[in-house]
Design a protein around this motif. Structure first.
Motif, mmCIF file in Angstrom:
data_model
loop_
_atom_site.group_PDB
_atom_site.id
_atom_site.type_symbol
_atom_site.label_atom_id
_atom_site.label_comp_id
_atom_site.label_asym_id
_atom_site.label_seq_id
_atom_site.Cartn_x
_atom_site.Cartn_y
_atom_site.Cartn_z
ATOM 1 N N THR A 58 39.324 41.117 46.648
ATOM 2 C CA THR A 58 40.694 41.934 46.473
ATOM 3 C C THR A 58 40.219 43.161 45.451
ATOM 4 O O THR A 58 39.252 42.940 44.661
ATOM 5 C CB THR A 58 41.866 41.133 45.841
ATOM 6 O OG1 THR A 58 41.325 40.802 44.434
ATOM 7 C CG2 THR A 58 42.350 40.075 46.646
ATOM 8 N N VAL A 72 41.492 42.358 50.947
ATOM 9 C CA VAL A 72 42.880 43.023 50.325
ATOM 10 C C VAL A 72 42.490 44.228 49.589
ATOM 11 O O VAL A 72 41.791 44.432 48.471
ATOM 12 C CB VAL A 72 43.756 41.817 49.365
ATOM 13 C CG1 VAL A 72 44.869 42.580 49.027
ATOM 14 C CG2 VAL A 72 43.964 40.621 50.098
ATOM 15 N N ALA A 132 48.730 39.959 46.724
ATOM 16 C CA ALA A 132 47.158 39.733 46.702
ATOM 17 C C ALA A 132 46.553 38.319 46.203
ATOM 18 O O ALA A 132 45.955 37.801 46.566
ATOM 19 C CB ALA A 132 46.610 40.993 45.931
#
Length: 765
Positions: free
Chosen positions: A211, A242, A280
């Motif tokens: 992420t 992400v 997330a």
């Protein structure tokens, strides 16, 4: 603030990061976390947005917090257009917002912005979060040093993400020393999301997760090849990515297009796009392994990735580069350290075959993340707030009321219009105000932190009469201080003390702090001691010598020790510290560097790992020392010995004099005090606060300052104590005991408390 003097208040914080809160990256998460921490620590927090909000995924949770206000300069019409504010615009806007309702602290992130704010009315209230600074000595040019010096001068606090960054800054920019405090990344788990149990991915697809932003040095493009490479090893894997921030890198113009193509088409890659932080983290919690593998040129980074801590808090182990910082956090034997793509594939393959490795990695990450929770961060900030904004004392306010009433009672009468005489003020009508404290002296270097503390108290108002030299001052300014102050502190018992003793007002209190330097000079004998309320000495031994030398009444003399900034000095030790001896200050010769050499020479007969580190100006840098023949002869002999002794070769290191003592002490396990005499000797106490063991020669009065367990008769006894401590495995126990002792006796909070009582008139001899 002046309008709230003497009243307990909830500090008001203004927060601005030079970051766009529409995009999820580490800097945006910082802004969100900082506001949450300040609110949890008891502040009223106002967050000012850099850019118009297009998505509320980061800002909306903050709007719902009690005591938090979110302001958008674009929505308020302060800034036109849809672009984010420049640092220059932000400096203007923040100054305007503060002028509407002044804030106690202004927390900002962004070096260029902080540089602009250093020249505004916000200077002095800045709590500057430093990350975008040069991270190597070679990159620190004169311009960067100058800018950071100005930022440090304008900042009340400098917030550093890691110990490594703090130590580097203090060494590179001396003005930052004493102001740098740690503010590590903050990990906040969304509601309803708990750490997962470490279940190794056996018999199913290995789920990897990344992420954040997509950038070349973050190896995000290389990560998209991992599912394909693992398939070649017989491991079925998919990579969940992400984020929606793809960097346009001038050094690699084709990166953005290449990265987007890989996100959309690479085998086994699932691109989730941008999501709120909570979502997330939920995606991360559903995966098996986090990725924080970066280009080797980032191994020297002094910053810590928030993502690896978030993974740890969720029970998800992380693949990351082996660096000293990461080794300190996870342990040198952490099984998922990598240096290359091959290492990454090897580590991920091992996880699928060895459940124990997976469980160990997950537990290490979870343990490391425990120190980075919202509660832990709020406790850190609350401690800084408590020291920066101490609560008012009823004792001090009572002293201020008494002083005001006495002044009102002594005010001359005035003639009314009708010709009748009336008093200008009556005792009962004295104004309600803080205690007025004046500080006078030519050299305040030993009083600086106390002065900062006194100025921060809401129940005191402080003015300084800075003398140009020992015997030179602005007499009119000094007279103004006499007219204004309730109590005057003379730092040094010199000409300043003589002047104020002659000119003080009736009923005004006068305190004089006497150092070793003045005791054997002529000024104490000339001082009108009847005009002085208290003479302050730093140790019982020097209080006794003062009584014997001057004949002053014991009732006049009080002991308030030197302060030790124990919070600043308490830092993790570097590897090998237990074999490192330190000595701070070796001039003049009565500091006895020769005895310190005796100690290290004796130790190195059995163990060459013992090394003496000397942090000091060299004797020839002091003209008044080097012009004396006996001093020159002493040092010539000492340095000749260092050059010629086989045992001292490679065993003595000279480090430059500077304010970065706290960073220097990280490598020191024992601090020596080999002097012939001292009034207090701060170095062993600072060493104790840092977690080093003091080794003190039995100079006169040492036993009135330091515990007998740390005091030794001669150099052989000092060496024997050090050897026994290390050989017996007692160093950790001894250093903890030393740190606890110094905190109770000489910690800054304790000494400030005693000075508060002294100024309020309740601390007696």
């Amino acid at each position: 603030m002046d309008d709230r003097k003497g009243m307990p208040v909830r500090p008001r914080a203004l927060v601005y990061g030079d970051v766009d809160l529409n995009l999820i990256d580490g800097s945006a998460i910082w802004a969100q976390g900082m506001v949450q921490v300040l609110a949890r620590a008891g502040c009223e927090a106002t967050l000012v947005l850099k850019a118009p909000i297009r998505t509320g995924r980061l800002v909306d949770p903050l709007r719902a917090l009690p005591g938090v206000t979110v302001r958008s300069p674009h929505a308020e019409g302060r800034i036109g257009g849809g672009e984010g504010m420049t640092p220059r615009q932000a400096a203007v806007v923040l100054t305007e917002i503060d002028a509407e309702r002044p804030h106690d602290l202004v927390v900002v992130r962004g070096r260029r912005l902080a540089g602009k704010l250093a020249h505004t009315p916000l200077a002095g209230r800045l709590w500057t979060y430093l990350t975008d600074v040069p991270q190597s000595a070679s990159a620190f040019d004169r311009s960067a040093k100058g800018e950071l010096r100005r930022i440090a001068d304008a900042s009340r606090v400098l917030l550093c993400q890691t110990e490594e960054l703090r130590s580097f800054l203090e060494s590179a920019v001396p003005a930052t020393a004493g102001k740098c405090v740690l503010f590590p990344p903050v990990v906040v788990l969304p509601d309803g999301l708990a750490p997962r149990s470490p279940e190794p991915p056996r018999g199913r697809t290995l789920r990897l997760v990344y992420t954040g932003k997509f950038a070349p040095r973050w190896n995000t493009y290389e990560m998209t090849s991992l599912p394909r490479l693992l398939a070649m090893r017989g491991v079925d894997a998919e990579l969940h990515m992400v984020g929606d921030k793809i960097h346009d890198d001038p050094r690699d113009p084709g990166f953005a297009a290449r990265m987007r193509t890989a996100l959309e088409t690479a085998r086994g890659v699932v691109w989730h796009g941008g999501h709120p932080r909570a979502e997330a983290m939920r995606i991360t919690a559903g995966c098996d392994v986090g990725l924080s593998w970066r280009h080797p040129e980032m191994d020297a980074s002094l910053e810590l990735s928030t993502k690896i801590l978030e993974c740890g808090a969720l029970g998800v182990p992380v693949v990351l580069n082996r660096t000293p910082m990461h080794e300190r956090l996870f342990g040198p034997d952490y099984p998922l350290f990598v240096t290359s793509e091959t290492d990454v594939v090897d580590a991920l393959t091992l996880i699928g075959k060895n459940p124990d490795v997976y469980g160990l990695a997950a537990e290490r990450c979870r343990t490391a993340a425990a120190d980075f929770t919202l509660d832990a961060a709020a406790a850190r900030i609350a401690a800084h707030l408590e020291r920066t904004f101490p609560e008012p004392s009823e004792t001090v306010l009572a002293a201020a009321r008494a002083a005001a009433e006495a002044r009102a009672a002594a005010t001359p009468v005035t003639v009314a219009a009708a010709g009748t005489s009336v008093p200008a003020a009556a005792p009962g009508g004295a104004e309600r105000r803080p205690l007025r404290v004046g500080v006078a002296g030519h050299d305040l270097k030993f009083f600086t932190r106390l002065l900062d503390y006194l100025k921060s108290r809401p129940d005191m108002e402080v003015r300084v009469d800075q003398w140009a030299a020992l015997k030179a001052h602005d007499a009119e300014r000094s007279k103004e201080l006499v007219e204004w102050a309730d109590v005057i502190v003379c730092e040094w018992c010199g000409p300043n003390a003589l002047w104020y003793a002659r000119h003080k007002r009736r009923g005004q209190r006068l305190l004089v702090r006497l150092h070793r330097f003045e005791l054997y000079a002529g000024w104490p004998k000339q001082l009108d001691i009847d005009a002085v309320d208290r003479v302050v000495c730093v140790s019982p031994h020097y209080a006794r010598l003062t009584r014997e030398t001057t004949g002053w009444s014991p009732d006049k003399i009080v002991v308030v020790p030197n302060w030790v900034d124990d919070r600043q000095l308490d830092r993790p030790k570097l590897a090998g510290a237990e074999h490192h001896l330190g000595i701070i200050g070796i001039a003049p010769s009565r500091k006895r560097l020769d005895l310190a050499l005796d100690v290290v020479e004796e130790l190195r007969r059995d163990d060459l790992r013992f090394t003496l580190f000397v942090k000091s100006k060299l004797p020839w840098e002091y003209w008044w020392i080097w012009q004396r023949d006996e001093e020159r002869a002493h040092y010539e002999k000492v340095f000749r010995r260092i050059r010629r002794s086989p045992l001292l070769a490679g065993g003595v290191v000279f480090d430059p004099y500077g304010r970065d003592v706290a960073a220097w002490l990280r490598r020191i396990g024992f601090v020596l005090s080999t002097s012939d005499d001292e009034s207090f000797h701060l170095a062993p106490a600072e060493g104790m606060a840092s977690g080093a063991v003091p080794v003190v020669r039995n100079w006169p009065g040492a036993d009135t300052i330091y515990d007998a367990r740390w005091i030794h008769d001669d150099a052989p006894a000092m060496a024997a104590s050090i050897a026994a401590t290390v050989r017996g495995g007692l160093w950790e126990t001894e250093r903890r005991a030393a740190r606890d002792q110094v905190r109770r006796a000489y910690g800054l909070d304790e000494v400030c408390r005693r000075w508060t009582d002294l100024l309020a008139g309740v601390l007696t001899a």
